[in-house]
Design a protein around this motif. Structure first.
Motif, PDB file in Angstrom:
ATOM      1  N   THR A 165       0.825  -1.209   0.000  1.00 20.89           N
ATOM      2  CA  THR A 165       0.000   0.000   0.000  1.00 20.89           C
ATOM      3  C   THR A 165       0.857   1.256   0.000  1.00 20.89           C
ATOM      4  O   THR A 165       0.534   2.236  -0.681  1.00 20.89           O
ATOM      5  CB  THR A 165      -0.956  -0.006   1.196  1.00 20.89           C
ATOM      6  OG1 THR A 165      -0.218  -0.181   2.414  1.00 20.89           O
ATOM      7  CG2 THR A 165      -1.970  -1.143   1.067  1.00 20.89           C
ATOM      8  N   ARG A 169       0.847   4.065  -3.115  1.00 23.45           N
ATOM      9  CA  ARG A 169       0.630   5.494  -2.881  1.00 23.45           C
ATOM     10  C   ARG A 169       1.815   6.321  -3.398  1.00 23.45           C
ATOM     11  O   ARG A 169       1.624   7.378  -4.024  1.00 23.45           O
ATOM     12  CB  ARG A 169       0.405   5.765  -1.398  1.00 23.45           C
ATOM     13  CG  ARG A 169      -0.896   5.186  -0.861  1.00 23.45           C
ATOM     14  CD  ARG A 169      -1.105   5.541   0.613  1.00 23.45           C
ATOM     15  NE  ARG A 169      -2.173   4.772   1.203  1.00 23.45           N
ATOM     16  CZ  ARG A 169      -3.465   5.037   1.066  1.00 23.45           C
ATOM     17  NH1 ARG A 169      -3.833   6.076   0.332  1.00 23.45           N
ATOM     18  NH2 ARG A 169      -4.377   4.283   1.646  1.00 23.45           N
ATOM     19  N   GLU A 173       1.500   9.112  -6.335  1.00 22.72           N
ATOM     20  CA  GLU A 173       1.901  10.503  -6.092  1.00 22.72           C
ATOM     21  C   GLU A 173       2.926  10.949  -7.127  1.00 22.72           C
ATOM     22  O   GLU A 173       2.849  12.066  -7.656  1.00 22.72           O
ATOM     23  CB  GLU A 173       2.446  10.642  -4.676  1.00 22.72           C
ATOM     24  CG  GLU A 173       1.379  10.549  -3.596  1.00 22.72           C
ATOM     25  CD  GLU A 173       1.952  10.472  -2.200  1.00 22.72           C
ATOM     26  OE1 GLU A 173       3.210  10.476  -2.068  1.00 22.72           O
ATOM     27  OE2 GLU A 173       1.163  10.411  -1.236  1.00 22.72           O
ATOM     28  N   PRO A 178      -4.437  10.602  -8.085  1.00 22.90           N
ATOM     29  CA  PRO A 178      -4.950  10.505  -6.716  1.00 22.90           C
ATOM     30  C   PRO A 178      -4.405   9.257  -6.022  1.00 22.90           C
ATOM     31  O   PRO A 178      -4.544   8.152  -6.541  1.00 22.90           O
ATOM     32  CB  PRO A 178      -6.468  10.419  -6.897  1.00 22.90           C
ATOM     33  CG  PRO A 178      -6.726  11.020  -8.238  1.00 22.90           C
ATOM     34  CD  PRO A 178      -5.531  10.690  -9.071  1.00 22.90           C
ATOM     35  N   ALA A 179      -3.776   9.443  -4.874  1.00 18.44           N
ATOM     36  CA  ALA A 179      -3.161   8.318  -4.152  1.00 18.44           C
ATOM     37  C   ALA A 179      -4.191   7.648  -3.254  1.00 18.44           C
ATOM     38  O   ALA A 179      -4.005   7.497  -2.045  1.00 18.44           O
ATOM     39  CB  ALA A 179      -1.965   8.803  -3.347  1.00 18.44           C
ATOM     40  N   SER A 180      -5.296   7.230  -3.861  1.00 17.95           N
ATOM     41  CA  SER A 180      -6.364   6.566  -3.125  1.00 17.95           C
ATOM     42  C   SER A 180      -6.865   5.403  -3.959  1.00 17.95           C
ATOM     43  O   SER A 180      -6.776   5.434  -5.198  1.00 17.95           O
ATOM     44  CB  SER A 180      -7.504   7.535  -2.829  1.00 17.95           C
ATOM     45  OG  SER A 180      -8.058   8.038  -4.019  1.00 17.95           O
ATOM     46  N   PRO A 181      -7.401   4.365  -3.338  1.00 18.38           N
ATOM     47  CA  PRO A 181      -7.753   3.153  -4.082  1.00 18.38           C
ATOM     48  C   PRO A 181      -8.790   3.352  -5.175  1.00 18.38           C
ATOM     49  O   PRO A 181      -8.695   2.733  -6.232  1.00 18.38           O
ATOM     50  CB  PRO A 181      -8.283   2.217  -2.991  1.00 18.38           C
ATOM     51  CG  PRO A 181      -7.705   2.713  -1.730  1.00 18.38           C
ATOM     52  CD  PRO A 181      -7.580   4.192  -1.889  1.00 18.38           C
ATOM     53  N   HIS A 183      -9.644   5.794  -7.222  1.00 12.48           N
ATOM     54  CA  HIS A 183      -9.547   6.744  -8.322  1.00 12.48           C
ATOM     55  C   HIS A 183      -8.182   6.691  -9.003  1.00 12.48           C
ATOM     56  O   HIS A 183      -7.614   7.716  -9.357  1.00 12.48           O
ATOM     57  CB  HIS A 183      -9.796   8.172  -7.813  1.00 12.48           C
ATOM     58  CG  HIS A 183     -11.108   8.349  -7.131  1.00 12.48           C
ATOM     59  ND1 HIS A 183     -11.283   8.135  -5.780  1.00 12.48           N
ATOM     60  CD2 HIS A 183     -12.319   8.682  -7.621  1.00 12.48           C
ATOM     61  CE1 HIS A 183     -12.548   8.349  -5.460  1.00 12.48           C
ATOM     62  NE2 HIS A 183     -13.203   8.671  -6.550  1.00 12.48           N
ATOM     63  N   SER A 184      -7.664   5.512  -9.212  1.00 13.83           N
ATOM     64  CA  SER A 184      -6.312   5.442  -9.743  1.00 13.83           C
ATOM     65  C   SER A 184      -6.195   4.379 -10.818  1.00 13.83           C
ATOM     66  O   SER A 184      -7.014   3.476 -10.922  1.00 13.83           O
ATOM     67  CB  SER A 184      -5.314   5.145  -8.621  1.00 13.83           C
ATOM     68  OG  SER A 184      -5.507   3.831  -8.129  1.00 13.83           O
ATOM     69  N   ARG A 187      -3.613  -0.562  -9.266  1.00 14.00           N
ATOM     70  CA  ARG A 187      -4.340  -1.329  -8.243  1.00 14.00           C
ATOM     71  C   ARG A 187      -3.560  -2.597  -7.922  1.00 14.00           C
ATOM     72  O   ARG A 187      -2.396  -2.740  -8.280  1.00 14.00           O
ATOM     73  CB  ARG A 187      -5.748  -1.680  -8.734  1.00 14.00           C
ATOM     74  CG  ARG A 187      -6.592  -0.475  -9.176  1.00 14.00           C
ATOM     75  CD  ARG A 187      -7.022   0.407  -8.036  1.00 14.00           C
ATOM     76  NE  ARG A 187      -7.910   1.457  -8.521  1.00 14.00           N
ATOM     77  CZ  ARG A 187      -9.224   1.369  -8.567  1.00 14.00           C
ATOM     78  NH1 ARG A 187      -9.836   0.258  -8.171  1.00 14.00           N
ATOM     79  NH2 ARG A 187      -9.960   2.370  -9.021  1.00 14.00           N
ATOM     80  N   TRP A 218      -7.850  -1.797  -2.503  1.00 19.59           N
ATOM     81  CA  TRP A 218      -7.056  -1.583  -3.719  1.00 19.59           C
ATOM     82  C   TRP A 218      -7.315  -2.654  -4.784  1.00 19.59           C
ATOM     83  O   TRP A 218      -6.745  -2.588  -5.867  1.00 19.59           O
ATOM     84  CB  TRP A 218      -5.563  -1.606  -3.372  1.00 19.59           C
ATOM     85  CG  TRP A 218      -5.114  -0.462  -2.532  1.00 19.59           C
ATOM     86  CD1 TRP A 218      -5.061  -0.396  -1.174  1.00 19.59           C
ATOM     87  CD2 TRP A 218      -4.654   0.812  -3.007  1.00 19.59           C
ATOM     88  NE1 TRP A 218      -4.583   0.828  -0.773  1.00 19.59           N
ATOM     89  CE2 TRP A 218      -4.329   1.588  -1.876  1.00 19.59           C
ATOM     90  CE3 TRP A 218      -4.472   1.366  -4.274  1.00 19.59           C
ATOM     91  CZ2 TRP A 218      -3.841   2.890  -1.969  1.00 19.59           C
ATOM     92  CZ3 TRP A 218      -3.990   2.663  -4.373  1.00 19.59           C
ATOM     93  CH2 TRP A 218      -3.673   3.419  -3.234  1.00 19.59           C
TER      94      TRP A 218
END
Length: 294
Positions: A165, A169, A173, A178-181, A183-184, A187, A218
């Motif tokens: 994780t 992230r 970055e 976006p460093a979120s599950p 919206h990236s 995975r 993720w």
């Protein structure tokens, strides 16, 4: 509790083999696959393979193009380099809605074999090198409207849930995503047995629960296999097909279904793909363990 969308791994080297594998998938009444090709394929060759799935009404949940993030130009482990990952992404981007645009690669190892321990993998330098490759591929995936899925293993650079994780992230970055599950373009494959060592087998259920809890946000793909004590001392655990090891599958399926999004593809693997009876038997086993068709 959600429902896992059950599918099958199809490991192929040519179109005739894929045709046989897909016919077995149809007979088992499954409707999705991961196609893994341990040889290089161009965008056009991928398109032909994906078209065979479309003809049978089978969705390609992901393509396995198993490049090694720590040796990105070396195809020795699984027949793929990062260039092959890019070709697979391009083919998937052109094939929607036949295929979900997801490409799976390994998390990265300097080991002599895929599962071998190599102390260099746990160094800060290795972690940064793997993150840099993941960043570059995530940038390309985002441009193509695809996802790159990292499949980790416990001896690799991203060998623990916290390392996975944190590395995801960091790569996002660096890619200015976006460093979120949710919206990236980067995975993870949720394959809990990959992250278990021999020592974990004595406390298996809590270890499985923890891995699923920490990685499920993720995950957009699940792999289903089992784990068993190694045949030889000092070797990593064996990874047989579901029902042939130590995992309490009724519990495992429930916590997976509760943790991931409804209809997340769950790909059966490590079964004998040459045996036409293998998939129906696995489907029946999972139904006895509580899996239900949507």
């Amino acid at each position: 509790m959600g429902t896992l969308r059950l599918g099958a791994m199809c490991t192929v080297t040519d179109s005739a083999t894929l045709a046989r594998r897909l016919d077995d998938v149809v007979r088992a009444e499954l409707d999705c696959v991961q196609i893994t090709v341990p040889l290089r394929r161009s965008k056009e060759e991928w398109a032909a393979l994906l078209g065979m799935c479309a003809q049978r009404g089978i969705t390609v949940a992901a393509v396995g193009s198993y490049a090694n993030l720590l040796e990105p130009e070396d195809a020795r482990l699984h027949g793929a380099t990062v260039a092959d990952v890019r070709a697979a992404m391009a083919a998937l981007a052109a094939a929607r809605p036949v295929a979900t645009p997801q490409v799976v690669c390994w998390s990265g190892t300097y080991g002599a074999t895929l599962l071998a321990h190599d102390a260099r993998n746990q160094s800060a330098a290795a972690r940064q090198a793997a993150i840099a490759q993941a960043t570059a591929l995530a940038e390309e995936a985002a441009r193509m409207g695809c996802r790159l899925l990292i499949e980790p293993y416990h001896t690799h650079a991203f060998g623990t849930t916290s390392a996975i994780t944190a590395s995801l992230r960091a790569a996002l970055e660096a890619a200015k995503q976006p460093a979120s599950p949710g919206h990236s373009a980067l995975r993870v494959v949720l394959d809990a047995p990959n992250l278990l060592t021999g020592d974990d087998l004595a406390d298996l259920e809590p270890c499985l629960d923890r891995i699923i809890r920490e990685l499920s946000p993720w995950a957009t793909l699940v792999h289903l296999k089992d784990i068993a004590t190694a045949c030889s001392p000092g070797e990593p655990p064996d990874l047989p097909p579901p029902g042939r090891g130590l995992i309490p599958y009724p519990h495992y399926l429930k916590i997976l279904s509760d943790a991931v999004a409804d209809q997340t593809p769950a790909i059966l693997e490590h079964y004998d793909e040459e045996d036409p009876s293998a998939l129906p038997e696995l489907v029946a086993f999972l139904q006895r363990c509580g899996w239900k068709r949507a």
